[in-house]
Scaffold this motif. Sequence first.
Motif: not given
Length: 419
Positions: A178-180, A183-185, A336-338
Motif C-alpha cells: 500500500s505504500h507503493v 511513497l513512490h508517487s 525512498e525505501d532506504a
Amino acid sequence: MMTREENDRLCRVGPGTKMGALFRRFWLPICTADRLPTPGGAPLAERLLGEDFVVFRTGEGKVGVLDEYCMHRGASLALGRVEDCGIRCIYHGWKFGTGGEVLEIMNNKSQRPPNFRARAFPTVEAGGMVWVYLGPPEKQPPFPRYAFLDLPENHRVLLRVNQHFNWVQATESGLDSSHVGILHSNVARPGWHGQTNQRIGAMDDTAPELHIEDTEFGYHYAAFRKNPDGGSDNVRIVPFFMPSGRIIPGGQLQGENNQTIIFEVPMDDEHTATYSIRYGTQPIPRDTRLRETGFDDTTMYSEKEQRFLWTRADLHLQKRDTMDRNWSGFRGIALEDAVIGTSMGPIQDRTKEHLIASDLAVVRFRRRLMESLAQMERGGDPIGVDVDAGAIASIDSPAPARGHWRSLIPSHRVVEPAE
Ligand code: FES
Ligand SMILES: [Fe+2]
C-alpha cells in the motif's frame, strides 16, 4: 502492536537468539563476488548475523569463509596474507585452508600443525554473489536454485546496499504494497501533482485490496487495484519466501518481462545488507536500473562502498524545495525505501505502532516467522528450508475475470494456516 519481548524475538539475530538460529538454517549471501575479483587478492571483512567473518579467494581461485578472528590469539584475518591454498595470519603466521584446516604454524619449533580446526563455513559462488551456510553441518540444506541464477550474466543487474536499520523493517517495507502508490508517487502516479495525465496502469489506486495465502515457502499476497478507466483491474502477486526474501514483478510499473528478487540479509541487529537482483528474459542495462533505484546519484549513494552517503542526522539530504513536484523530496524507489527504513531508527519500536487492514502482509510475515520458530522449538525444521526455490515467481497482470488469482501462479501451493 507488539510487546518489547515479541519485537526482540522477531528482530534479533545474533548467536544464541531464536531468530538467529532460524536464519542460520538458510544459505545467505555474504558479499557480491566482484569484491573478490582476483585470486590471491585482498580479503574482505564481512559481518553477518552479528558475527564477523573473513572472506577470501585463494591463489587457486577457491573462495573461503572463516571466522574473522584468528583462532590462535584473535588477530583479524582480514589483514592476512592470501596464499595459493589458504590465508595466513600476519601476527604469528598460522595458515588456514578454506576448510579451516591449520596448514602451517610459523611460531612453533616443530612446524607441525596441532590438531586444531578454525571455524570455516560451506560456500557457493552463484549469481554474482558468495553464499554461505552458517548453521549446523548435519542440517545443511541443498543450495537453493533461484530462477535468476541460471540466466546469462547480462540478463541481471545485482546491487548491494548496506543499510543502518534492522532487517525486519527492511522486509516489512518490501511486503507493504500500500505504500507503493504513495511513497513512490513520482514513479507510480506521475500525474499526482496535476501537471501531466500520465498513468502507470492502475497505480493511481492507492488503497489496493489485499489477499494472502500461505505457501510452503512463506506466502503469496495479491494486491488488486481498480482500473480508473473501467477496464479490468490489475493484480500484482508477490511471494514472500523465508526467511527474508521477496520477488517484485516488473509489470506496468517497472517493465514487462522482468522481476526483482530481494534478499534482506541481517549483518547484525542494526544493519542490513540489501541485495536486489533485477532479472528478465532480455538483457538489462545497468544504468537504467541505477537510475530507477536512485543509485545513479553519486551524492546519495557510493557504489564502491555499497552504502548511502547520508544519515538520519543530515535528514537524508531530503530536497524539500522540490516537493511541489517531487512527492518525497527524493528521487528513486530504492532510495525512498532506504530513507524510510533509516528514519524509523535502528530497530523500529513496534510497541508504539497502530496497524490497520492495509498492513495485512506485514502481520502475516510476522506470524509466519513466529510459526516457523514454534516449529523449530518442537524439533522440526523451519518453514521453507527445503523448497524448490526456482519455482517461486511474481506476476503483474490483469486480474482474472473468473477464477482465483492463484491460477496465475501455477507453482503456487497453498498450505493450511496453523491453528
Ligand atoms: S593471532 Fe593469528 S597467528 Fe597468532
Ligand atoms: Fe518501496
